[in-house]
Design an enzyme around this catalytic site. Structure first.
Site, PDB file in Angstrom:
ATOM      1  CG  ASN A   8      -9.214 -26.566 -17.329  1.00  0.00           C
ATOM      2  OD1 ASN A   8      -9.024 -25.602 -18.062  1.00  0.00           O
ATOM      3  ND2 ASN A   8      -8.662 -27.755 -17.550  1.00  0.00           N
ATOM      4  CE  LYS A  10     -10.790 -29.375 -19.796  1.00  0.00           C
ATOM      5  NZ  LYS A  10     -10.900 -30.786 -20.103  1.00  0.00           N
ATOM      6  CG  HIS A  97      -5.199 -30.513 -18.042  1.00  0.00           C
ATOM      7  ND1 HIS A  97      -5.650 -31.202 -19.137  1.00  0.00           N
ATOM      8  CD2 HIS A  97      -6.256 -30.400 -17.198  1.00  0.00           C
ATOM      9  CE1 HIS A  97      -6.938 -31.484 -18.967  1.00  0.00           C
ATOM     10  NE2 HIS A  97      -7.327 -31.008 -17.792  1.00  0.00           N
ATOM     11  CD  GLU A  99      -8.063 -31.516 -22.084  1.00  0.00           C
ATOM     12  OE1 GLU A  99      -7.981 -30.286 -21.994  1.00  0.00           O
ATOM     13  OE2 GLU A  99      -9.095 -32.153 -21.775  1.00  0.00           O
ATOM     14  CD  GLU A 169      -8.100 -33.088 -14.038  1.00  0.00           C
ATOM     15  OE1 GLU A 169      -9.137 -32.492 -13.762  1.00  0.00           O
ATOM     16  OE2 GLU A 169      -7.457 -32.880 -15.081  1.00  0.00           O
ATOM     17  N   GLY A 175     -13.270 -35.569 -19.651  1.00  0.00           N
ATOM     18  CA  GLY A 175     -14.013 -35.362 -20.886  1.00  0.00           C
ATOM     19  C   GLY A 175     -14.949 -36.513 -21.249  1.00  0.00           C
ATOM     20  CB  SER A 215     -16.686 -36.918 -15.712  1.00  0.00           C
ATOM     21  OG  SER A 215     -16.104 -37.176 -16.960  1.00  0.00           O
ATOM     22  N   GLY A 236     -14.025 -29.314 -15.525  1.00  0.00           N
ATOM     23  CA  GLY A 236     -13.857 -28.840 -16.896  1.00  0.00           C
ATOM     24  C   GLY A 236     -15.175 -28.343 -17.468  1.00  0.00           C
TER      25      GLY A 236
END
Ligand code: PGA
Length: 255
Positions: A8, A10, A97, A99, A169, A175, A215, A236
């Site tokens: 991903n 991003k 997701h 986010e 996740e 993150g 992570s 990510g």
């Protein structure tokens, strides 16, 4: 089951030069590897979709996007149609997701709409779910995940359910550098499969890949994916470094 190693990217790769550099180094690294049991999927920002699918189409990597809208066409300023994604070389879409949930108010109901339209357009949804830190502290992880599954799979037929990929996740792990213990991840996977068997059948539940995300790096891939027996990973930050991402992929593929 085949493993999935999904990147991903991003909101990164801001210039043409940066994008081209990424593509060149990813292609070089990709040529050094041969994956027997895994699919490599990259989800760049929409603006790079056509270029990525042009470079990787027909090679070992497939392309997806990070989100779609739940309509196919019309006056929806700024949105991206699932039909468009399919026609420009995408085969997957991340949906729900954390986010998107946190910054754009996405709910399980919206994810459900998006999963349905993705399937209708021949895209494989990568549905993200997981608990917040607060929910984990209050021992609500399993309740939250049960709701995230029931609401997002509402109205999805037996014949379509196994096209969906689930990515567990935990929001507190995305993150950061934190990762749950392997046994905690495995318990969540068992729970997800139990929910899916109740909604469909054990046979269908076992065909739905359950990945881990949050992570993931070379040093954490054993704990995050191999020991808990996950069907792959959603990566990510580390997917921005092709060599590291493909190292993760190789470890999983050969495990
Ligand atoms: P991370 O992100 O690997 O940077 O934690 C994972 C994700 O958001 O899918």
């Amino acid at each position: 089951m085949e493993k999935y190693i999904i990147g991903n990217l991003k909101m990164n790769l801001l210039t043409v030069a940066e994008r081209n550099h990424y593509l060149a180094s990813f292609s070089t690294e990709l040529k050094k590897s041969k994956f027997e049991n895994s699919k490599i999927v990259l989800c760049p920002p929409f603006i790079h979709l056509e270029k990525f699918s042009g470079v990787f189409g027909g090679t070992q990597a497939e392309i997806g996007v990070q989100d779609i809208y739940f309509e196919e066409r019309g006056s929806f300023t700024g949105e991206i149609s699932p039909t468009m994604v399919k026609n420009f070389g995408g085969y997957y879409s991340i949906i729900g997701h954390s986010e998107r949930r946190r910054y754009f108010g996405e709910t399980n109901e919206i994810a459900n709409e998006k999963i349905k339209i993705a399937l209708k357009n021949g895209l494989r949804p990568i549905y993200c779910l997981g608990e917040t830190e607060d929910e984990r502290r209050r021992d609500l992880t399993f309740d939250v995940i049960a709701k995230q599954i029931k609401e997002a799979f509402l109205g999805i037929a037996n014949t379509q359910a196994d096209k969906i990929i689930i990515a567990y996740e935990p929001i507190w792990a995305v993150g950061t550098d934190a990762i749950p213990e392997s046994n905690e991840i495995m318990e969540v996977k068992i729970w997800i499969r139990k929910m899916l068997s109740e909604l469909y059948s054990q046979d269908i539940a076992e065909k739905i890949p359950v990945l881990y995300g949050g992570s993931v790096k070379v040093k954490s891939v054993k704990q995050a994916c191999i020991d808990p027996g996950m069907d792959g990973v959603l990566v990510g930050r580390e997917s921005l470094v092709p060599m590291e991402f493909l190292k993760v992929a190789n470890i999983i593929d050969k495990s």
